[in-house]
Design a protein around this motif. Structure first.
Motif, mmCIF file in Angstrom:
data_model
loop_
_atom_site.group_PDB
_atom_site.id
_atom_site.type_symbol
_atom_site.label_atom_id
_atom_site.label_comp_id
_atom_site.label_asym_id
_atom_site.label_seq_id
_atom_site.Cartn_x
_atom_site.Cartn_y
_atom_site.Cartn_z
ATOM 1 N N GLN A 1 8.066 0.543 10.333
ATOM 2 C CA GLN A 1 7.371 1.476 11.280
ATOM 3 C C GLN A 1 5.928 1.472 10.987
ATOM 4 O OE1 GLN A 1 6.050 4.706 9.993
ATOM 5 N NE2 GLN A 1 6.114 3.829 8.236
ATOM 6 N N HIS A 2 5.130 1.906 11.954
ATOM 7 C CA HIS A 2 3.711 1.979 11.965
ATOM 8 C C HIS A 2 2.913 3.303 12.034
ATOM 9 C CE1 HIS A 2 5.002 -2.195 12.923
ATOM 10 N NE2 HIS A 2 4.156 -2.506 11.920
ATOM 11 N N GLN A 3 3.829 4.462 11.580
ATOM 12 C CA GLN A 3 3.083 5.800 12.152
ATOM 13 C C GLN A 3 3.124 6.586 10.552
ATOM 14 O OE1 GLN A 3 5.844 7.795 14.563
ATOM 15 N NE2 GLN A 3 7.362 8.503 12.828
ATOM 16 N N THR A 4 3.800 6.306 9.730
ATOM 17 C CA THR A 4 3.743 6.964 8.537
ATOM 18 C C THR A 4 3.229 6.310 7.300
ATOM 19 O OG1 THR A 4 5.652 8.508 9.214
ATOM 20 C CG2 THR A 4 5.247 8.660 6.796
ATOM 21 N N ARG A 5 2.319 6.867 6.542
ATOM 22 C CA ARG A 5 1.703 6.083 5.519
ATOM 23 C C ARG A 5 2.419 6.147 4.076
ATOM 24 N NH1 ARG A 5 -3.298 4.155 6.779
ATOM 25 N NH2 ARG A 5 -3.735 3.303 4.476
ATOM 26 N N LEU A 6 2.518 5.430 3.276
ATOM 27 C CA LEU A 6 3.428 5.303 2.208
ATOM 28 C C LEU A 6 2.382 5.632 1.004
ATOM 29 C CD1 LEU A 6 5.339 1.980 2.665
ATOM 30 C CD2 LEU A 6 5.785 4.569 3.353
ATOM 31 N N ILE A 7 2.544 6.807 0.450
ATOM 32 C CA ILE A 7 1.733 7.463 -0.520
ATOM 33 C C ILE A 7 2.160 7.136 -1.999
ATOM 34 C CG2 ILE A 7 0.405 9.453 -1.307
ATOM 35 C CD1 ILE A 7 -0.025 8.859 1.659
ATOM 36 N N PHE A 8 1.993 6.242 -2.586
ATOM 37 C CA PHE A 8 2.459 5.372 -3.924
ATOM 38 C C PHE A 8 1.880 6.130 -5.161
ATOM 39 C CE2 PHE A 8 3.652 0.683 -4.887
ATOM 40 C CZ PHE A 8 3.688 0.684 -5.891
ATOM 41 N N GLU A 9 2.722 6.955 -5.696
ATOM 42 C CA GLU A 9 2.128 7.546 -6.932
ATOM 43 C C GLU A 9 2.474 6.536 -8.148
ATOM 44 O OE1 GLU A 9 2.492 11.503 -9.720
ATOM 45 O OE2 GLU A 9 3.140 11.682 -7.587
ATOM 46 N N ILE A 10 1.548 6.236 -8.821
ATOM 47 C CA ILE A 10 1.992 5.495 -9.907
ATOM 48 C C ILE A 10 1.993 6.319 -11.246
ATOM 49 C CG2 ILE A 10 1.304 3.533 -11.589
ATOM 50 C CD1 ILE A 10 -0.176 2.586 -9.278
ATOM 51 N N LYS A 11 3.189 6.884 -11.764
ATOM 52 C CA LYS A 11 3.289 7.420 -12.722
ATOM 53 C C LYS A 11 2.770 7.098 -14.347
ATOM 54 C CE LYS A 11 5.630 11.059 -10.992
ATOM 55 N NZ LYS A 11 5.190 12.489 -11.363
ATOM 56 N N PRO A 12 2.143 8.004 -15.029
ATOM 57 C CA PRO A 12 1.484 7.582 -16.350
ATOM 58 C C PRO A 12 3.030 6.887 -17.273
ATOM 59 C CG PRO A 12 0.663 9.773 -15.650
ATOM 60 C CD PRO A 12 1.906 9.458 -14.626
ATOM 61 N N SER A 13 2.529 5.892 -17.948
ATOM 62 C CA SER A 13 3.799 5.449 -18.887
ATOM 63 C C SER A 13 3.833 6.502 -19.875
ATOM 64 C CB SER A 13 3.277 4.203 -19.199
ATOM 65 O OG SER A 13 4.116 3.678 -20.421
ATOM 66 N N GLY A 14 5.260 6.512 -20.505
ATOM 67 C CA GLY A 14 5.346 7.456 -21.589
ATOM 68 C C GLY A 14 5.120 6.664 -22.954
ATOM 69 N N ILE A 15 5.054 5.485 -22.603
ATOM 70 C CA ILE A 15 5.228 4.396 -23.769
ATOM 71 C C ILE A 15 3.697 3.905 -24.257
ATOM 72 C CG2 ILE A 15 5.911 2.107 -24.737
ATOM 73 C CD1 ILE A 15 8.176 2.048 -22.773
ATOM 74 N N SER A 16 3.041 3.807 -23.451
ATOM 75 C CA SER A 16 1.550 3.564 -23.851
ATOM 76 C C SER A 16 0.526 3.364 -22.696
ATOM 77 C CB SER A 16 1.568 2.177 -24.752
ATOM 78 O OG SER A 16 1.777 1.036 -23.759
ATOM 79 N N LYS A 17 -0.853 3.541 -22.935
ATOM 80 C CA LYS A 17 -1.884 3.469 -21.789
ATOM 81 C C LYS A 17 -1.661 1.975 -21.391
ATOM 82 C CE LYS A 17 -4.574 6.153 -21.061
ATOM 83 N NZ LYS A 17 -4.845 6.971 -19.801
ATOM 84 N N ASP A 18 -1.617 1.055 -22.302
ATOM 85 C CA ASP A 18 -1.411 -0.317 -21.754
ATOM 86 C C ASP A 18 -0.268 -0.673 -20.704
ATOM 87 O OD1 ASP A 18 -3.750 -1.104 -23.153
ATOM 88 O OD2 ASP A 18 -2.716 -2.079 -24.922
ATOM 89 N N ARG A 19 0.839 -0.082 -20.937
ATOM 90 C CA ARG A 19 1.857 -0.141 -20.091
ATOM 91 C C ARG A 19 1.657 0.513 -18.889
ATOM 92 N NH1 ARG A 19 7.653 0.870 -18.584
ATOM 93 N NH2 ARG A 19 8.710 -1.220 -19.137
ATOM 94 N N GLY A 20 0.854 1.423 -18.942
ATOM 95 C CA GLY A 20 0.526 2.144 -17.730
ATOM 96 C C GLY A 20 -0.426 1.157 -16.716
ATOM 97 N N ARG A 21 -1.509 0.486 -17.250
ATOM 98 C CA ARG A 21 -2.317 -0.581 -16.720
ATOM 99 C C ARG A 21 -1.387 -1.609 -16.087
ATOM 100 N NH1 ARG A 21 -6.055 1.732 -20.311
ATOM 101 N NH2 ARG A 21 -5.304 0.351 -21.925
ATOM 102 N N GLU A 22 -0.023 -2.076 -17.017
ATOM 103 C CA GLU A 22 0.485 -3.222 -16.591
ATOM 104 C C GLU A 22 1.343 -2.851 -15.260
ATOM 105 O OE1 GLU A 22 4.570 -5.591 -17.986
ATOM 106 O OE2 GLU A 22 3.506 -4.150 -19.272
ATOM 107 N N ILE A 23 1.939 -1.497 -15.273
ATOM 108 C CA ILE A 23 2.601 -0.788 -13.991
ATOM 109 C C ILE A 23 1.543 -0.920 -12.779
ATOM 110 C CG2 ILE A 23 3.655 0.996 -13.080
ATOM 111 C CD1 ILE A 23 4.557 1.920 -15.867
#
Length: 262
Positions: A119-141
């Motif tokens: 569809q082309h009316q509703t935007r997708l608000i993509f929340e990237i959750k912080p990793s509980g393992i490491s900051k590096d893993r968060g950046r990988e996500i």
């Protein structure tokens, strides 16, 4: 006769392209469904059904939460665990053994995006959750998320949000044109502007504590969103401030309020 036919076909082609362009216009009504529209219907949060409900309601956006499994699959789920299984320490195959309450499997982000792109009316608000393992893993996500969005050609549909500032910066490093908003509430509008953020998405209590950030953000050309706004008095206050978006568990209530305020 041949020339007339060619002109007619050309006009039809242009008309079709124009209609398609019109259909690509996303809604601009401020209503962001939090984890999809799940409360009134009801549907499981972050399910494809809750996304579709938000689309059917005509929400400007539908928010969803993104984690990465132990075997590198991006999935939609609010909490760090799915039915007691820590997502970051569990394979996707194991998560599939515990379906959602409506029978859906926990959706991959690829499946979620593909559904939203129908569809082309509703935007997708993509929340990237912080990793509980490491900051590096968060950046990988963050890297995997932007790569997937680009591979699917979903950039037009997607706005990113995150509580982790480094994740937001990583998204902007990979895609400087991406719309990225920050959630934690500890950065001023000036700081966000300097680092290339699209805007902020702060808790309603933070905005009531620092209402001057609203006018400051507006003067800097930043967007303003607030979460999670379920009380009518808070909805009214934000509408009076002319914020860009309001994230709510009750989009139906917000739509009704806006209709009554006209």
């Amino acid at each position: 006769m041949i020339l007339k036919t060619l002109i007619t076909l050309c006009c039809l082609s242009i008309g079709t392209m124009y209609t398609h362009a019109q259909n690509m216009e996303f809604l601009t009504n401020k209503v962001i469904a939090h984890r999809g529209a799940w409360k009134a219907a009801p549907h499981p949060q972050n399910s494809l059904a809750s996304l579709q409900e938000a689309i059917d309601l005509g929400c400007e956006g539908s928010e969803f939460d993104v984690w990465m499994t132990a075997d590198g699959i991006l999935v939609a789920n609010h909490d760090a665990d799915h039915k007691g299984m820590l997502i970051e320490e569990t394979s996707y195959a194991e998560l599939l053994e515990a379906p959602l309450s409506n029978g859906e499997k926990i959706p991959t982000i690829e499946a979620y995006l593909r559904h939203g792109m129908t569809q082309h009316q509703t935007r997708l608000i993509f929340e990237i959750k912080p990793s509980g393992i490491s900051k590096d893993r968060g950046r990988e996500i963050a890297e995997k998320s932007v790569k997937l969005v680009k591979e699917l050609g979903a950039e037009r549909w997607v706005d990113y949000i995150t509580f982790d500032y480094d994740i937001g910066l990583k998204v902007l490093e990979i895609d400087p044109q991406a719309n990225v908003a920050y959630l934690s509430g500890d950065k001023s509008p000036a700081e966000l502007k300097e680092d290339g953020f699209f805007g902020f998405d702060y808790n309603i209590n933070k905005l009531k504590e620092k209402p001057e950030w609203i006018s400051e953000a507006q003067s800097l050309g930043l967007t303003i969103n607030s979460w999670t706004v379920n009380k009518e008095e808070d909805m009214r206050w934000l509408l009076d401030q002319d914020v860009d978006f309001i994230t709510t568990d009750e989009p139906e209530k917000l739509f009704e309020l806006m209709r009554n305020m006209k």
